[in-house]
Design an enzyme around this catalytic site. Structure first.
Site, mmCIF file in Angstrom:
data_model
loop_
_atom_site.group_PDB
_atom_site.id
_atom_site.type_symbol
_atom_site.label_atom_id
_atom_site.label_comp_id
_atom_site.label_asym_id
_atom_site.label_seq_id
_atom_site.Cartn_x
_atom_site.Cartn_y
_atom_site.Cartn_z
ATOM 1 C CB CYS A 82 44.150 34.237 37.313
ATOM 2 S SG CYS A 82 45.020 34.754 38.814
ATOM 3 C CG HIS B 159 46.044 34.895 42.604
ATOM 4 N ND1 HIS B 159 44.713 34.848 42.228
ATOM 5 C CD2 HIS B 159 46.080 34.529 43.909
ATOM 6 C CE1 HIS B 159 43.989 34.467 43.262
ATOM 7 N NE2 HIS B 159 44.793 34.256 44.296
ATOM 8 C CG ASN C 260 33.282 43.566 49.553
ATOM 9 O OD1 ASN C 260 33.014 44.415 50.394
ATOM 10 N ND2 ASN C 260 32.623 43.463 48.417
ATOM 11 C CG HIS D 250 42.680 38.088 41.550
ATOM 12 N ND1 HIS D 250 43.404 37.361 40.611
ATOM 13 C CD2 HIS D 250 43.149 39.353 41.461
ATOM 14 C CE1 HIS D 250 44.272 38.153 39.993
ATOM 15 N NE2 HIS D 250 44.139 39.383 40.498
ATOM 16 C CG HIS E 78 38.032 42.318 43.653
ATOM 17 N ND1 HIS E 78 38.267 41.076 44.199
ATOM 18 C CD2 HIS E 78 36.758 42.634 43.969
ATOM 19 C CE1 HIS E 78 37.178 40.643 44.805
ATOM 20 N NE2 HIS E 78 36.244 41.570 44.702
ATOM 21 C CG HIS F 276 33.830 46.402 44.358
ATOM 22 N ND1 HIS F 276 32.902 45.674 43.644
ATOM 23 C CD2 HIS F 276 34.406 45.525 45.218
ATOM 24 C CE1 HIS F 276 32.926 44.409 44.046
ATOM 25 N NE2 HIS F 276 33.836 44.291 45.002
HETATM 26 P P1 AMP Z 1 33.416 40.662 45.682
HETATM 27 O O1 AMP Z 1 32.038 40.111 45.948
HETATM 28 O O2 AMP Z 1 33.741 41.866 46.464
HETATM 29 O O3 AMP Z 1 34.442 39.567 45.752
HETATM 30 O O4 AMP Z 1 33.374 41.190 44.171
HETATM 31 C C1 AMP Z 1 33.471 40.339 43.082
HETATM 32 C C2 AMP Z 1 32.781 41.051 41.955
HETATM 33 O O5 AMP Z 1 33.132 40.413 40.751
HETATM 34 C C3 AMP Z 1 31.249 41.040 42.024
HETATM 35 O O6 AMP Z 1 30.768 42.376 42.110
HETATM 36 C C4 AMP Z 1 30.842 40.344 40.734
HETATM 37 O O7 AMP Z 1 29.689 40.896 40.147
HETATM 38 C C5 AMP Z 1 32.061 40.547 39.872
HETATM 39 N N1 AMP Z 1 32.250 39.568 38.818
HETATM 40 C C6 AMP Z 1 32.138 38.226 38.905
HETATM 41 N N2 AMP Z 1 32.424 37.654 37.730
HETATM 42 C C7 AMP Z 1 32.734 38.659 36.876
HETATM 43 C C8 AMP Z 1 33.109 38.715 35.495
HETATM 44 N N3 AMP Z 1 33.253 37.604 34.756
HETATM 45 N N4 AMP Z 1 33.327 39.930 34.940
HETATM 46 C C9 AMP Z 1 33.196 41.052 35.679
HETATM 47 N N5 AMP Z 1 32.839 41.067 36.981
HETATM 48 C C10 AMP Z 1 32.614 39.883 37.569
#
Ligand code: AMP
Length: 114
Positions: free
Chosen positions: A7, A46, A87, A98, A100, A102
């Site tokens: 967010c 969110h 995940n 939040h 997302h 990949h």
């Molecule tokens: P997950 O582990 O599936 O919740 O994925 C969260 C992802 O967010 C991870 O792959 C992190 O590397 C990525 N991440 C965390 N902080 C940031 C950020 N500030 N900018 C870009 N990616 C981020």
């Protein structure tokens, strides 16, 4: 959800390397890439994750999936191939609560999913 990292990115308080944005979605490069191309797609609003979708309009979910193909094309991996992952929860190592997705690609990925 003021304390939510993503967010904060949506609000522009945390910097990101954006690759796509529209009124509902934001896509930006993962800070710790797990593949040559690693982009995260998030809804601007969110949502905790895949298990928090009750009442969420189907059109938003469809937009998130369509954005994956758009991002893959922008990243030049739509022909070579890519993987879309979300995940959900501790066993899947979700680290940011939040929703997302990949988008991973740019090299041959492992055939192992878990
Ligand atoms: P997950 O582990 O599936 O919740 O994925 C969260 C992802 O967010 C991870 O792959 C992190 O590397 C990525 N991440 C965390 N902080 C940031 C950020 N500030 N900018 C870009 N990616 C981020």
């Amino acid at each position: 959800m003021d304390e939510c990292l993503f967010c904060g990115i949506v609000r522009g308080e945390v910097p990101c390397d954006a690759v796509y944005e529209d009124e509902a979605l934001l896509a930006f490069r993962d800070i710790n890439p797990q593949a040559d191309r690693h982009v995260l797609i998030i809804p601007k609003r969110h949502l905790d994750g895949l298990c928090g979708l009750e009442g969420v309009e189907d059109s938003l979910l469809a937009r998130l999936l369509r954005a994956a193909a758009l991002v893959a094309k922008k990243e030049g991996i739509d022909k070579s191939g890519f993987r879309l992952v979300s995940n959900c929860g501790p066993d899947a190592c979700q680290s940011v609560p939040h929703l997302h997705f990949h988008v991973l690609g740019g090299r041959p990925l492992s055939g192992q999913m878990g």
